[in-house]
Motif scaffolding. Structure first.
Motif, PDB file in Angstrom:
ATOM      1  N   LYS A 114      -4.206  -9.524   8.107  1.00  0.00           N
ATOM      2  CA  LYS A 114      -3.347 -10.528   8.736  1.00  0.00           C
ATOM      3  C   LYS A 114      -3.538 -10.542  10.256  1.00  0.00           C
ATOM      4  O   LYS A 114      -2.666 -10.977  11.002  1.00  0.00           O
ATOM      5  CB  LYS A 114      -1.880 -10.258   8.396  1.00  0.00           C
ATOM      6  N   HIS A 115      -4.683 -10.056  10.689  1.00  0.00           N
ATOM      7  CA  HIS A 115      -5.020 -10.040  12.109  1.00  0.00           C
ATOM      8  C   HIS A 115      -6.400 -10.688  12.252  1.00  0.00           C
ATOM      9  O   HIS A 115      -7.377 -10.220  11.660  1.00  0.00           O
ATOM     10  CB  HIS A 115      -5.051  -8.602  12.638  1.00  0.00           C
ATOM     11  N   ILE A 116      -6.478 -11.778  13.014  1.00  0.00           N
ATOM     12  CA  ILE A 116      -7.724 -12.516  13.198  1.00  0.00           C
ATOM     13  C   ILE A 116      -8.243 -12.251  14.603  1.00  0.00           C
ATOM     14  O   ILE A 116      -7.525 -12.463  15.583  1.00  0.00           O
ATOM     15  CB  ILE A 116      -7.525 -14.035  13.026  1.00  0.00           C
ATOM     16  N   VAL A 117      -9.492 -11.795  14.705  1.00  0.00           N
ATOM     17  CA  VAL A 117     -10.134 -11.586  16.004  1.00  0.00           C
ATOM     18  C   VAL A 117     -11.150 -12.701  16.217  1.00  0.00           C
ATOM     19  O   VAL A 117     -12.138 -12.791  15.492  1.00  0.00           O
ATOM     20  CB  VAL A 117     -10.826 -10.216  16.074  1.00  0.00           C
ATOM     21  N   ILE A 118     -10.904 -13.542  17.203  1.00  0.00           N
ATOM     22  CA  ILE A 118     -11.826 -14.631  17.531  1.00  0.00           C
ATOM     23  C   ILE A 118     -12.700 -14.137  18.675  1.00  0.00           C
ATOM     24  O   ILE A 118     -12.225 -13.867  19.777  1.00  0.00           O
ATOM     25  CB  ILE A 118     -11.076 -15.905  17.932  1.00  0.00           C
ATOM     26  N   THR A 119     -13.983 -13.982  18.387  1.00  0.00           N
ATOM     27  CA  THR A 119     -14.899 -13.377  19.329  1.00  0.00           C
ATOM     28  C   THR A 119     -16.176 -14.198  19.394  1.00  0.00           C
ATOM     29  O   THR A 119     -16.219 -15.330  18.943  1.00  0.00           O
ATOM     30  CB  THR A 119     -15.154 -11.902  18.921  1.00  0.00           C
ATOM     31  N   GLY A 120     -17.231 -13.628  19.966  1.00  0.00           N
ATOM     32  CA  GLY A 120     -18.458 -14.395  20.076  1.00  0.00           C
ATOM     33  C   GLY A 120     -19.676 -13.511  20.223  1.00  0.00           C
ATOM     34  O   GLY A 120     -19.644 -12.368  19.780  1.00  0.00           O
ATOM     35  N   GLY A 121     -20.669 -14.068  20.924  1.00  0.00           N
ATOM     36  CA  GLY A 121     -20.585 -15.236  21.776  1.00  0.00           C
ATOM     37  C   GLY A 121     -19.419 -15.183  22.763  1.00  0.00           C
ATOM     38  O   GLY A 121     -18.819 -14.168  23.007  1.00  0.00           O
ATOM     39  N   GLU A 122     -19.156 -16.344  23.309  1.00  0.00           N
ATOM     40  CA  GLU A 122     -18.017 -16.519  24.215  1.00  0.00           C
ATOM     41  C   GLU A 122     -17.083 -17.553  23.613  1.00  0.00           C
ATOM     42  O   GLU A 122     -17.333 -18.765  23.715  1.00  0.00           O
ATOM     43  CB  GLU A 122     -18.495 -16.938  25.609  1.00  0.00           C
ATOM     44  N   PRO A 123     -16.007 -17.105  22.953  1.00  0.00           N
ATOM     45  CA  PRO A 123     -15.140 -18.042  22.231  1.00  0.00           C
ATOM     46  C   PRO A 123     -14.426 -19.050  23.120  1.00  0.00           C
ATOM     47  O   PRO A 123     -14.061 -20.133  22.659  1.00  0.00           O
ATOM     48  CB  PRO A 123     -14.144 -17.122  21.518  1.00  0.00           C
ATOM     49  N   CYS A 124     -14.231 -18.707  24.388  1.00  0.00           N
ATOM     50  CA  CYS A 124     -13.474 -19.603  25.258  1.00  0.00           C
ATOM     51  C   CYS A 124     -14.320 -20.734  25.838  1.00  0.00           C
ATOM     52  O   CYS A 124     -13.852 -21.481  26.701  1.00  0.00           O
ATOM     53  CB  CYS A 124     -12.767 -18.807  26.347  1.00  0.00           C
ATOM     54  N   LEU A 125     -15.543 -20.877  25.343  1.00  0.00           N
ATOM     55  CA  LEU A 125     -16.268 -22.127  25.562  1.00  0.00           C
ATOM     56  C   LEU A 125     -15.567 -23.284  24.877  1.00  0.00           C
ATOM     57  O   LEU A 125     -15.793 -24.448  25.202  1.00  0.00           O
ATOM     58  CB  LEU A 125     -17.694 -22.015  25.003  1.00  0.00           C
ATOM     59  N   TYR A 126     -14.694 -22.947  23.925  1.00  0.00           N
ATOM     60  CA  TYR A 126     -14.065 -23.948  23.062  1.00  0.00           C
ATOM     61  C   TYR A 126     -12.545 -23.914  23.209  1.00  0.00           C
ATOM     62  O   TYR A 126     -11.968 -22.866  23.535  1.00  0.00           O
ATOM     63  CB  TYR A 126     -14.458 -23.688  21.604  1.00  0.00           C
ATOM     64  N   ASP A 127     -11.914 -25.038  22.958  1.00  0.00           N
ATOM     65  CA  ASP A 127     -10.454 -25.119  22.967  1.00  0.00           C
ATOM     66  C   ASP A 127      -9.941 -24.492  21.663  1.00  0.00           C
ATOM     67  O   ASP A 127     -10.095 -25.071  20.582  1.00  0.00           O
ATOM     68  CB  ASP A 127     -10.006 -26.572  23.084  1.00  0.00           C
ATOM     69  N   LEU A 128      -9.332 -23.334  21.773  1.00  0.00           N
ATOM     70  CA  LEU A 128      -8.860 -22.599  20.598  1.00  0.00           C
ATOM     71  C   LEU A 128      -7.394 -22.889  20.286  1.00  0.00           C
ATOM     72  O   LEU A 128      -6.820 -22.270  19.393  1.00  0.00           O
ATOM     73  CB  LEU A 128      -9.069 -21.101  20.811  1.00  0.00           C
ATOM     74  N   THR A 129      -6.803 -23.835  20.993  1.00  0.00           N
ATOM     75  CA  THR A 129      -5.384 -24.125  20.800  1.00  0.00           C
ATOM     76  C   THR A 129      -5.058 -24.576  19.377  1.00  0.00           C
ATOM     77  O   THR A 129      -4.161 -23.987  18.744  1.00  0.00           O
ATOM     78  CB  THR A 129      -4.900 -25.179  21.811  1.00  0.00           C
TER      79      THR A 129
END
Length: 221
Positions: free
Chosen positions: A87-102
């Protein structure tokens, strides 16, 4: 919203504040930062020639430069479905903040799933207010990018890679630029013995946390 996904897998978070927590990693493709020690260089380029079908990025056996577009709802439906227990999602990359993650993080939060973003801090962090943001500041890298002031202000945690004393001094300079007071974790680069001891000594002195990349010591993904 469509996101270029390099891989999706379930494991244990090995770094920072959530070390030891069962987690689903959502690795996005694309990164212009250019860290010399990066262990995911295969995620740097979003090459159209490497686009594959969405199912081909799930539980990938080895590092690949391939990627697939996934929509916000498709990702959330998959990662909150019966295939995954964490129940824990890690959004990583790469560079994930190239994208709007809202939109992605909002939908996860609405389904009572904790999201964490791991970012270099070189781009503004666009996400839901309930998302935990880990900034691992990358200074003086090949890409020539500066740390974004907004990323420092949004950070819940600074996880700083350290090889020598000058890296501690760089962190001090960064922290002096923000009114934010995030948690701080020092992470020795490549498990080097001298770097590890420097991090231990500094964490004791300053009451910071040591991040040892537990997954590498355990030889797990």
């Amino acid at each position: 919203m469509q996101y270029p996904v390099n891989e999706i897998f379930q494991t244990i978070q090995g770094e920072g504040h959530f070390t030891g927590v069962a987690a689903i990693f959502l690795r996005l493709q694309g990164c212009p930062v250019g860290c010399s020690w990066c262990d995911t260089k295969h995620t740097w380029e979003v090459d159209p020639a490497n686009q594959v079908a969405p199912q081909q990025v799930i539980n990938v056996a080895q590092d690949q430069p391939h990627w697939a577009y996934w929509s916000t709802t498709a990702l959330v439906d998959l990662l909150t479905g019966p295939q995954y227990q964490a129940k824990h999602i890690v959004i990583t990359g790469g560079e994930p903040c190239l994208y709007d993650l809202t939109p992605l993080t909002q939908l996860f939060a609405e389904r009572d799933v904790q999201c964490q973003i791991e970012t270099s801090g070189c781009y503004p962090v666009l996400c839901d207010a309930r998302t935990w943001v880990t900034v691992s500041p990358k200074l003086g890298m090949k890409g020539g990018l500066d740390i974004a002031a907004q990323a420092l202000e949004r950070a819940n945690e600074i996880k700083h890679p350290v090889a020598k004393q000058s890296h501690i001094e760089q962190l001090d300079q960064l922290l002096a630029q923000t009114n934010n007071t995030p948690a701080v974790a020092l992470q020795p680069i490549s498990q080097q013995k001298r770097a590890t001891q420097l991090c231990i000594d500094t964490c004791i002195e300053r009451n910071w946390r040591l991040s040892v990349q537990l997954h590498k010591y355990l030889s797990i993904d």
